[in-house]
Design an enzyme around this catalytic site. Structure first.
Site, short mmCIF file in Angstrom:
data_model
loop_
_atom_site.label_atom_id
_atom_site.label_comp_id
_atom_site.label_asym_id
_atom_site.label_seq_id
_atom_site.Cartn_x
_atom_site.Cartn_y
_atom_site.Cartn_z
N ASP A 1 0.91 -1.33 -0.20
CA ASP A 1 0.03 -0.01 -0.25
C ASP A 1 0.88 1.26 -0.12
O ASP A 1 2.10 0.99 0.17
CB ASP A 1 -0.89 -0.13 1.21
CG ASP A 1 -0.10 0.23 2.55
OD1 ASP A 1 0.63 -0.80 2.76
OD2 ASP A 1 -0.31 1.25 3.16
N HIS B 1 1.27 -8.98 -3.63
CA HIS B 1 0.44 -8.02 -3.19
C HIS B 1 0.95 -6.43 -2.90
O HIS B 1 1.62 -6.19 -2.18
CB HIS B 1 -0.69 -8.27 -1.78
CG HIS B 1 -1.67 -7.22 -1.56
ND1 HIS B 1 -2.81 -7.37 -1.81
CD2 HIS B 1 -1.48 -6.10 -0.53
CE1 HIS B 1 -3.53 -6.41 -1.34
NE2 HIS B 1 -2.82 -5.46 -0.76
N ASP C 1 0.88 -17.46 -3.98
CA ASP C 1 1.62 -16.44 -4.72
C ASP C 1 0.38 -15.72 -5.38
O ASP C 1 0.22 -15.97 -6.85
CB ASP C 1 2.63 -17.03 -5.59
CG ASP C 1 3.27 -16.04 -6.58
OD1 ASP C 1 3.19 -15.01 -6.46
OD2 ASP C 1 3.90 -16.47 -7.52
N GLU D 1 2.20 -9.93 0.58
CA GLU D 1 2.42 -8.58 0.52
C GLU D 1 3.92 -8.25 0.59
O GLU D 1 4.67 -9.42 0.87
CB GLU D 1 1.68 -7.55 1.67
CG GLU D 1 1.80 -6.28 1.53
CD GLU D 1 0.62 -5.49 2.11
OE1 GLU D 1 -0.11 -5.82 2.70
OE2 GLU D 1 1.03 -4.18 1.86
O1 9MR Z 1 3.45 -6.31 9.35
C1 9MR Z 1 2.23 -5.94 10.00
C2 9MR Z 1 1.62 -7.19 10.64
O2 9MR Z 1 2.52 -7.67 11.92
C3 9MR Z 1 0.27 -7.06 11.21
O3 9MR Z 1 -0.29 -8.18 11.98
C4 9MR Z 1 -0.58 -6.75 9.98
C5 9MR Z 1 -1.96 -6.47 10.44
O4 9MR Z 1 -2.22 -5.28 11.00
O5 9MR Z 1 -0.24 -5.45 9.47
C6 9MR Z 1 1.17 -5.29 8.90
O6 9MR Z 1 1.67 -4.58 8.44
C7 9MR Z 1 0.98 -3.97 7.31
C8 9MR Z 1 0.44 -2.48 7.59
O7 9MR Z 1 -0.33 -2.38 8.72
C9 9MR Z 1 -0.11 -1.80 6.54
N1 9MR Z 1 1.01 -2.00 5.34
C10 9MR Z 1 1.26 -3.17 4.75
C11 9MR Z 1 1.91 -4.02 6.11
C12 9MR Z 1 2.39 -5.39 5.59
O8 9MR Z 1 1.25 -6.14 5.56
#
Ligand code: 9MR
Ligand code: ZN
Length: 527
Positions: free
Chosen positions: A154, A469, A499, A508
């Site tokens: 994102d 992602h 994938d 992601e």
């Molecule tokens: O890395 C983060 C993980 O530890 C959490 O469980 C998850 C859900 O809150 O979010 C991950 O971080 C994301 C972030 O909130 C938004 N940008 C993408 C990140 C990677 O998925």
């Protein structure tokens, strides 16, 4: 035959994992240039993997340390992916990760060629950011906060993760500057300037991060839209991006990374170092007055990056102590500091993620040239670190694919890459090869010695992820994904990786995972 499909340094242990070799007992290593067998041997120990249900055999080809390109063969099985043995085996992988960071740049047009494709987008998010939620009395006004890296797949910019990721990379510099100062990143616009390229890339993020601080020293928790946008290129989204309210966690992390930045940049640019030092101190002073309970940010449906401040308070405390000396701490802070670097509990974590900055503080303390360390306390801390490293080494030896971390979580690849920081520190302290071998094993897992037999890093190794992602990868016209990103990885079990673009839970990308991997690769980078 699953192995590190990028390659091996001559001096590290080399193990592949063989599945389905029920009857075969032998293996051969073939030199790809000559087609000749250069090593023969017997398959080793057999593992029943409870996670994957497979019986796997180890294939130890560590005796081979001659530079070259090879494949492994086991009778009855397809040949392994090709791999190399070379002093520079991981150099290209580090460049790949760094082009990945360049490709996360916000606020300037990005363009580079990689492996025959041109990846590009226009300058994005030049309006960053609106003040409506940070300073409601200034609703409809902006403060300049362009630049920095997009967080992940994102386009948000999150103070906690940006600080954490930058700090790991700055620490990579601190441990490996003799090697990293020769790392050339010709694709970044700053290439050829005064600063080493590796630092230029980190500075791009830091220059944005410093704009997240408010006048009273507190730091905005994040800068995002209210909702995640579509899977399109960044300049195609025009939803407003706002500063969220400040948080104590973000303010502490900002203080911590600011101290490290000051330390790292001091020899190159004293003024820049002073600017960060002042910002860090201001954040620290502000954080002490802040409430543990963050303000309501529920109108923002983007990433959370929120947790208790216990761990990161200790991180910031250690960095402030290193930057400003014991005199800068109150009596109470002095006590907490003593406890932070010397207590009976496990201090260094075996597996840790973005909410556990304390680990970074402990590394800073361990490796600092600070004169006033109590030798007995320092020894206890070293033993604590070694015992964490020993758990990783043991886990690795007990796992069919050499994986040193038992748990699987969101971003498990990042946690695994981060374990190399502990193993590398253990090697620095003891000089024992087993820690470097185990560090290499963790890298090998990420580049193909895993139950999928595939690289988990876009643009590198055998059958890398095709559908991360990751908005630029989905939104552009190039078939391949943007290079240089490790995907989050299996979660919640070893085989739970998909994938697929939709699988943000496992596929992601994120700067803190790539940053951890950049550290791991920097350990083995050979100019
Ligand atoms: O890395 C983060 C993980 O530890 C959490 O469980 C998850 C859900 O809150 O979010 C991950 O971080 C994301 C972030 O909130 C938004 N940008 C993408 C990140 C990677 O998925
Ligand atoms: Zn952007």
């Amino acid at each position: 035959i699953r192995l590190n499909t990028v390659g091996y340094l001559p001096e590290v242990a080399k193990t592949a994992t063989v599945v389905g070799a029920d009857k075969a007992d032998r293996f051969a290593v073939i030199d790809s240039a000559t087609g000749k067998i250069v090593l023969k041997g017997k398959l080793g120990e057999s593992f029943d993997s409870p996670q994957t249900g497979e019986t796997a055999r180890l294939l130890d080809f560590g005796k081979l340390n001659k530079e070259g390109s090879y494949i492994l063969q086991v009778p009855g099985l397809p040949d392994s992916a090709p791999f190399s043995i070379s002093d520079e085996a991981l150099n290209h992988s580090l460049e790949n990760i760094m082009v990945g960071f360049y490709g996360q740049r916000c606020g300037e047009a990005v363009e580079f060629e990689w492996d025959g494709d041109t990846f590009a987008y226009d300058a994005c998010h030049l309006d960053d950011a609106w003040l409506d939620y940070l300073e409601p009395e200034k609703a409809g006004e902006k403060k300049v906060s362009t630049g920095g890296w997009h967080d992940a797949g994102d386009y948000g910019k999150y103070t906690v993760n940006a600080s954490f990721a930058s700090a790991m990379m700055l620490q990579a510099w601190e441990r490996r500057s003799e090697a990293l100062e020769s790392l050339e990143l010709p694709f970044i616009p700053e290439h050829g300037g005064e600063l080493p390229d590796f630092l230029d890339e980190i500075k791009f993020n830091l220059d944005w991060l410093i704009t997240m601080q408010t006048e009273n020293g507190e730091v905005a928790h994040k800068l995002t839209t209210l909702y995640f946008g579509g899977m399109v290129l960044p300049a195609e989204i025009d939803a407003k991006r706002y500063f969220t309210p400040t948080s104590k966690l973000a303010t502490l992390d900002f203080a911590a990374v600011g101290c490290i930045a000051a330390r790292v940049f001091r020899p190159f640019d004293a003024e820049y170092a002073d600017t960060w030092l002042a910002a860090a101190k201001k954040a620290w002073d502000a954080a002490k007055e802040m409430s543990e309970t963050p303000e309501d940010t529920s109108m923002f449906h983007t990433g959370g990056y929120m947790t208790s401040t216990d761990s990161d308070y200790r991180w910031a405390l250690i960095e402030i102590r290193l930057a400003f000396g014991a005199e800068a701490l109150s009596e109470m802070e002095g006590y907490i500091f003593k406890d932070a670097v010397d207590n009976d509990n496990r201090m260094v974590d075996v597996a840790w993620d973005w909410g556990r900055g304390y680990n970074l503080g402990l590394y800073s303390w361990l490796f600092s040239e600070e004169a006033k360390k109590d030798p007995a306390a320092l020894e206890r801390l070293e033993l604590d670190l070694l015992s964490a490293a020993d758990v990783i080494v043991r886990n690795s030896a007990e796992h069919a694919y050499g994986r040193g971390i038992r748990a699987y979580q969101w971003g498990s690849s990042g946690v695994l890459a981060r374990s190399v920081m502990t193993l590398h520190a253990a090697h620095e302290l003891t000089g024992e090869q087993k820690y470097l071998d185990s560090a290499y094993d963790q890298i090998s897992y990420l580049y193909g010695r895993n139950p999928f037999g595939r690289s988990f890093v876009t643009g590198d190794g055998f059958q890398p992820p095709q559908f991360p992602h990751h908005r630029p990868s989905e939104g552009d016209q190039v078939e391949k994904p943007w290079p240089g990103h490790v995907i989050g990885g299996a979660n919640p079990g070893e085989l739970d990786w998909f994938d697929e673009t939709g699988s943000y839970r496992t596929n992601e990308t994120a700067i803190n995972w790539d940053a951890a991997l950049s550290y791991a690769l920097a350990v083995f980078y050979q100019p």
